[in-house]
Design an enzyme around this catalytic site. Structure first.
Site, PDB file in Angstrom:
ATOM      1  N   HIS A 163      29.365  16.260  13.746  1.00  0.00           N
ATOM      2  CA  HIS A 163      29.683  17.587  13.222  1.00  0.00           C
ATOM      3  C   HIS A 163      30.854  18.251  13.948  1.00  0.00           C
ATOM      4  O   HIS A 163      30.911  19.477  14.057  1.00  0.00           O
ATOM      5  CB  HIS A 163      28.438  18.489  13.290  1.00  0.00           C
ATOM      6  N   ASP A 165      32.057  17.674  17.210  1.00  0.00           N
ATOM      7  CA  ASP A 165      32.166  17.630  18.666  1.00  0.00           C
ATOM      8  C   ASP A 165      31.800  16.210  19.118  1.00  0.00           C
ATOM      9  O   ASP A 165      31.624  15.322  18.298  1.00  0.00           O
ATOM     10  CB  ASP A 165      31.295  18.701  19.345  1.00  0.00           C
ATOM     11  N   GLY A 171      19.189  12.623  14.031  1.00  0.00           N
ATOM     12  CA  GLY A 171      18.091  12.628  13.072  1.00  0.00           C
ATOM     13  C   GLY A 171      16.854  13.290  13.654  1.00  0.00           C
ATOM     14  O   GLY A 171      16.887  13.851  14.750  1.00  0.00           O
ATOM     15  N   THR A 175      16.996  14.404  20.266  1.00  0.00           N
ATOM     16  CA  THR A 175      17.853  15.556  20.550  1.00  0.00           C
ATOM     17  C   THR A 175      17.694  16.622  19.467  1.00  0.00           C
ATOM     18  O   THR A 175      17.883  16.344  18.281  1.00  0.00           O
ATOM     19  CB  THR A 175      19.327  15.123  20.628  1.00  0.00           C
ATOM     20  N   ASP A 193      20.153  20.774  15.216  1.00  0.00           N
ATOM     21  CA  ASP A 193      20.052  19.624  14.323  1.00  0.00           C
ATOM     22  C   ASP A 193      19.271  20.002  13.064  1.00  0.00           C
ATOM     23  O   ASP A 193      18.070  20.286  13.128  1.00  0.00           O
ATOM     24  CB  ASP A 193      19.363  18.467  15.054  1.00  0.00           C
ATOM     25  N   GLU A 196      15.848  18.424  12.018  1.00  0.00           N
ATOM     26  CA  GLU A 196      14.557  18.852  12.559  1.00  0.00           C
ATOM     27  C   GLU A 196      13.870  19.786  11.560  1.00  0.00           C
ATOM     28  O   GLU A 196      14.512  20.329  10.655  1.00  0.00           O
ATOM     29  CB  GLU A 196      14.738  19.591  13.893  1.00  0.00           C
ATOM     30  N   HIS A 214      16.784  28.736  24.747  1.00  0.00           N
ATOM     31  CA  HIS A 214      17.240  27.694  25.668  1.00  0.00           C
ATOM     32  C   HIS A 214      18.734  27.435  25.494  1.00  0.00           C
ATOM     33  O   HIS A 214      19.501  27.455  26.475  1.00  0.00           O
ATOM     34  CB  HIS A 214      16.457  26.405  25.405  1.00  0.00           C
ATOM     35  N   GLU A 215      19.172  27.193  24.258  1.00  0.00           N
ATOM     36  CA  GLU A 215      20.582  26.855  24.041  1.00  0.00           C
ATOM     37  C   GLU A 215      21.502  28.018  24.393  1.00  0.00           C
ATOM     38  O   GLU A 215      22.597  27.817  24.932  1.00  0.00           O
ATOM     39  CB  GLU A 215      20.806  26.407  22.592  1.00  0.00           C
ATOM     40  N   MET A 232      14.740  26.999  30.502  1.00  0.00           N
ATOM     41  CA  MET A 232      15.847  26.062  30.655  1.00  0.00           C
ATOM     42  C   MET A 232      15.397  24.657  31.060  1.00  0.00           C
ATOM     43  O   MET A 232      16.214  23.811  31.383  1.00  0.00           O
ATOM     44  CB  MET A 232      16.863  26.601  31.667  1.00  0.00           C
TER      45      MET A 232
END
Length: 263
Positions: A163, A165, A171, A175, A193, A196, A214-215, A232
């Site tokens: 996408h 990067d 899938g 991740t 993703d 998910e 988290h992200e 984290m």
């Protein structure tokens, strides 16, 4: 006769496969391959270090991070950790995208939601992203402003596979998402993703509020924590959305970057 010998030889390679190294610890060959891929992805090699780049050394790094006995030998418990859904960013800060503790210098950080998941209504995604930012902003002197057009400091979106990067999604499972440290270009951006199953906590799936918080911690400059109670922490654990909050470890980490909020 020659044909018969050839057929026999063709059947031999699987039985003559090279034995796995001692650090494989008796696991199966597929599990050993999975472990090698996991270590290369989340404990990347350091070009400045030669002795610390062996698979045994990387396995010890992982064991140290997850507070496991440091043996350098694989076992079923480590395999189980490797199979958990998790964030796509590395665990070892020295080798990750966060070596210099980058942070935002402006007191107002903008964000834009570029694309949405089919699993949740857009208004719900907007609400959960705003709540994730609020969890961080309560602890630090930063304010977050959503914009609907143009380029924001933090661009947020859902995508599948490759996408744009260097971290294509893989899938369902494994991740879940990744985000980049503050900076220009991809800096600060957070990607989730779309393969998910995302949920607001009311159904089975990946809790988007937890993953987004988290992200966005990465988007603010935090690396992974080895505290299993921390937001984290790299692996995903399903938590109660009603009582979801930052841990003391998260708060101390983010305040080390930005200071405490005084108002």
């Amino acid at each position: 006769m020659q044909l018969a010998v050839l057929c026999v030889v063709c059947l031999l390679p699987s039985s003559l496969a090279l034995p796995l190294p001692p650090e494989a610890g008796g696991v199966s060959e597929p599990q050993w391959e999975q472990a090698q891929n996991y270590l290369k992805k989340f404990y990347p090699y350091d070009s400045k270090t030669r002795d610390g780049n062996s698979l045994e050394a990387k396995l010890k790094e992982m064991q140290k991070f997850f507070h496991l006995p440091i043996t350098g030998i694989l076992n079923s418990h480590i395999i189980k950790i490797m199979q958990k859904p998790r964030c796509g960013m590395p665990d070892v800060a020295a080798y990750s995208l966060f070596p210099d503790s980058p942070k935002w210098t402006s007191r107002v950080v903008t964000y834009r939601i570029m694309s949405y998941t089919r699993d949740l209504p857009p208004y719900k995604v907007n609400q959960l992203v705003a709540k994730a930012f609020e969890l961080w902003s309560k602890e630090i002197p930063l304010n977050f402003k959503r914009i609907r057009l143009g380029t924001a400091d933090i661009m947020i979106g859902f995508a599948r596979g490759a996408h744009g990067d260097a971290y294509p999604f893989d899938g369902p499972g494994n991740t879940l998402a990744h985000a980049f440290a503050p900076g220009p270009g991809l800096g600060g951006d957070a990607h989730f993703d779309e393969d998910e199953r995302w949920t607001d906590g009311s159904s089975i799936g990946i809790n988007f509020l937890y993953a987004a918080t988290h992200e966005l911690g990465h988007s603010l400059g935090l690396g992974h924590s080895s505290d299993p109670n921390a937001v984290m922490y790299p692996t995903y654990e399903n938590r109660d959305s009603e009582d979801f909050r930052l841990s003391q470890d998260d708060i101390e980490g983010i305040q080390k970057l930005y200071g405490e909020r005084s108002d």
